[in-house]
Design a protein around this motif. Structure first.
Motif, mmCIF file in Angstrom:
data_model
loop_
_atom_site.group_PDB
_atom_site.id
_atom_site.type_symbol
_atom_site.label_atom_id
_atom_site.label_comp_id
_atom_site.label_asym_id
_atom_site.label_seq_id
_atom_site.Cartn_x
_atom_site.Cartn_y
_atom_site.Cartn_z
ATOM 1 N N ASN A 47 0.800 -1.224 0.000
ATOM 2 C CA ASN A 47 0.000 0.000 0.000
ATOM 3 C C ASN A 47 0.831 1.271 0.000
ATOM 4 O O ASN A 47 0.279 2.372 -0.053
ATOM 5 C CB ASN A 47 -0.918 0.014 1.232
ATOM 6 C CG ASN A 47 -1.945 -1.095 1.190
ATOM 7 O OD1 ASN A 47 -2.450 -1.428 0.125
ATOM 8 N ND2 ASN A 47 -2.239 -1.686 2.340
ATOM 9 N N GLU A 118 -2.069 8.462 2.057
ATOM 10 C CA GLU A 118 -1.389 7.706 0.999
ATOM 11 C C GLU A 118 -1.649 6.211 1.114
ATOM 12 O O GLU A 118 -1.888 5.527 0.114
ATOM 13 C CB GLU A 118 0.121 7.965 1.055
ATOM 14 C CG GLU A 118 0.554 9.283 0.460
ATOM 15 C CD GLU A 118 2.058 9.347 0.280
ATOM 16 O OE1 GLU A 118 2.640 8.391 -0.286
ATOM 17 O OE2 GLU A 118 2.661 10.345 0.722
ATOM 18 N N GLN A 121 -5.154 5.316 0.197
ATOM 19 C CA GLN A 121 -5.216 5.457 -1.259
ATOM 20 C C GLN A 121 -6.533 6.042 -1.763
ATOM 21 O O GLN A 121 -6.873 5.908 -2.927
ATOM 22 C CB GLN A 121 -4.919 4.112 -1.950
ATOM 23 C CG GLN A 121 -3.528 3.587 -1.616
ATOM 24 C CD GLN A 121 -3.204 2.262 -2.276
ATOM 25 O OE1 GLN A 121 -4.028 1.685 -2.984
ATOM 26 N NE2 GLN A 121 -2.014 1.756 -2.046
ATOM 27 N N GLU A 122 -7.264 6.669 -0.893
ATOM 28 C CA GLU A 122 -8.425 7.463 -1.291
ATOM 29 C C GLU A 122 -8.794 8.351 -0.111
ATOM 30 O O GLU A 122 -8.242 8.204 0.972
ATOM 31 C CB GLU A 122 -9.605 6.577 -1.720
ATOM 32 C CG GLU A 122 -9.915 5.444 -0.776
ATOM 33 C CD GLU A 122 -11.038 5.785 0.177
ATOM 34 O OE1 GLU A 122 -11.601 6.887 0.053
ATOM 35 O OE2 GLU A 122 -11.343 4.965 1.045
ATOM 36 N N ARG A 123 -9.707 9.295 -0.318
ATOM 37 C CA ARG A 123 -9.913 10.351 0.666
ATOM 38 C C ARG A 123 -11.307 10.348 1.291
ATOM 39 O O ARG A 123 -11.742 11.370 1.806
ATOM 40 C CB ARG A 123 -9.634 11.714 0.014
ATOM 41 C CG ARG A 123 -8.163 11.931 -0.297
ATOM 42 C CD ARG A 123 -7.913 13.254 -0.988
ATOM 43 N NE ARG A 123 -6.491 13.485 -1.169
ATOM 44 C CZ ARG A 123 -5.723 14.166 -0.314
ATOM 45 N NH1 ARG A 123 -6.266 14.666 0.801
ATOM 46 N NH2 ARG A 123 -4.442 14.348 -0.535
ATOM 47 N N ARG A 124 -11.998 9.218 1.248
ATOM 48 C CA ARG A 124 -13.285 9.174 1.949
ATOM 49 C C ARG A 124 -13.042 9.329 3.442
ATOM 50 O O ARG A 124 -12.205 8.638 4.011
ATOM 51 C CB ARG A 124 -14.025 7.883 1.643
ATOM 52 C CG ARG A 124 -14.753 7.928 0.296
ATOM 53 C CD ARG A 124 -15.606 6.705 0.110
ATOM 54 N NE ARG A 124 -14.775 5.514 -0.040
ATOM 55 C CZ ARG A 124 -15.267 4.291 -0.243
ATOM 56 N NH1 ARG A 124 -16.580 4.095 -0.264
ATOM 57 N NH2 ARG A 124 -14.456 3.264 -0.385
ATOM 58 N N ASN A 127 -12.876 6.283 5.937
ATOM 59 C CA ASN A 127 -11.740 5.367 5.772
ATOM 60 C C ASN A 127 -10.435 5.976 6.282
ATOM 61 O O ASN A 127 -9.625 5.298 6.921
ATOM 62 C CB ASN A 127 -11.604 4.960 4.311
ATOM 63 C CG ASN A 127 -12.756 4.088 3.850
ATOM 64 O OD1 ASN A 127 -13.485 3.532 4.670
ATOM 65 N ND2 ASN A 127 -12.950 3.964 2.554
ATOM 66 N N PRO A 173 -12.075 16.392 -3.636
ATOM 67 C CA PRO A 173 -11.846 15.386 -2.595
ATOM 68 C C PRO A 173 -11.752 16.062 -1.226
ATOM 69 O O PRO A 173 -11.689 17.290 -1.124
ATOM 70 C CB PRO A 173 -10.501 14.756 -2.994
ATOM 71 C CG PRO A 173 -10.296 15.126 -4.421
ATOM 72 C CD PRO A 173 -10.978 16.439 -4.614
#
Length: 370
Positions: A47, A118, A121-124, A127, A173
């Motif tokens: 990751n 990082e 790996q996404e900005r929700r 999470n 985002p």
């Protein structure tokens, strides 16, 4: 690793020091150990690239060792790192040299937050916040009375913001920020002045400078910038935090929960976040942002402008969207931004001189490529 044995060795080493020094050393040691484990696992799981993990760890190592250099009394790297000293000094020799000569450009928790984004790996928001809570769950340390207390390098407030463009019907985002994580007036002023002078987007730096000088706002964002903030309650504080959440939820019986409370309830198994309304400083600097929870009347903030998590997240938003930055409606003041920024640099020099950190001929800043 025998965590109990490591804790006992650390207690033996610092037992003759002041309680303040004990908490600093334990906090730095624990923060570094947990971050290193997180980054190593992220690389193993594919990751995160090894180079990025190393860069994040080197930056955090530099920041914490730097804080030791400006602490009173001074705390040397070997006191913080203990048995890891030899390994780290061989692997990152530049860090041990530059922690005595170069300023870091952001707090350690901000670097950890960037690393979490990082790795996820996404900005929700749910999470990112879940992963962040999982990393800080075991960062608490004990004080001289063996009472759990918070880690001084863990921020107390986390924030995210985004911009919704009504015309294009698109939103950016999420961009995350944390409050300035350090103890003591001089270290905190050093970090805030560094962020204003060197790190943050010029618009956010301007907002902080104008707030400090005039207690007014420097500009207005376009409509539809939204911001949500949460106070972090670590493991030792979780009972208090959960009691606050229960009282808040009781007011919403048989009513739909707002998004800020949905996030809190979704993450209760991973840690304790309590919605936090923007303080009077942020309400002054950013009067037309849609804050959630909505700001309410409260006592004057005890901290200065620039301490809050909102500054970091809004700076990241503006860096990522320069078109948005061009739409800011700026105000004019008798003292221009360049002069206000010079005053930040002047106070930064003064405080560094106070703690006997080298500032001649000019202050040297780390470029994070140690």
């Amino acid at each position: 690793m025998d965590s109990g044995g490591a804790e006992r060795r650390m207690q033996n080493i610092v037992q003759y020091e002041s309680p303040q020094v004990q908490v600093f050393i334990k906090s730095g040691h624990q923060f570094l150990e947990k971050v290193r484990t997180f980054l190593v696992n992220a690389v193993k799981e594919g990751n995160l690239q090894q180079e990025r993990a190393s860069a994040h760890f080197k930056e955090i190592l530099h920041i914490i060792l730097f804080y030791g250099q400006i602490h009173h009394p001074k705390i040397e790297p070997e006191e913080i790192l203990q048995e890891s000293q030899g390994v780290f000094s061989k692997k990152y020799p530049g860090v041990f040299e530059k922690c005595r000569t170069h300023l870091p450009t952001r707090p350690p928790f901000t670097v950890l937050l960037d690393a979490v984004v990082e790795v996820v790996q996404e900005r929700r928001e749910e999470n990112v916040l879940r992963c962040l809570l999982q990393q800080i769950n075991e960062m608490d340390v004990t004080n001289a009375n063996n009472t759990p207390c918070g880690n001084i390098f863990v921020s107390t407030v986390i924030n995210f913001c985004y911009f919704y463009d009504k015309v294009a019907k698109m939103r950016t985002p999420n961009y995350f920020g944390a409050s300035v994580s350090c103890k003591g007036r001089i270290p905190r002023e050093i970090m805030i002045d560094t962020l204003c002078y060197r790190t943050w987007h010029n618009a956010i730096s301007r907002a902080v400078c104008v707030g400090n000088e005039y207690n007014k706002h420097a500009f207005e964002f376009p409509p539809e910038v939204l911001s949500m903030a949460f106070k972090i309650y670590t493991l030792g504080q979780r009972t208090e935090g959960n009691q606050q959440i229960d009282r808040i939820l009781a007011r919403f019986r048989n009513r739909p929960l707002p998004r800020v409370l949905q996030i809190v309830t979704e993450l209760r198994d991973f840690g304790c976040l309590v919605p936090r309304a923007a303080c009077e400083r942020c309400s002054t600097m950013f009067p037309n942002i849609q804050f959630h929870p909505h700001p309410r009347a409260h006592q004057a903030a005890r901290w200065e402008y620039g301490n809050c998590a909102e500054c970091e997240s809004l700076s990241q938003l503006l860096y990522s969207d320069e078109q948005l930055a061009t739409r800011l409606r700026c105000k004019s003041f008798q003292i221009g931004y360049d002069e206000l920024k010079r005053r930040k640099y002047k106070r930064l020099r003064h405080n560094l001189q106070q703690v006997r950190f080298p500032v001649e001929p000019e202050i040297s800043f780390s470029n994070n490529q140690l």
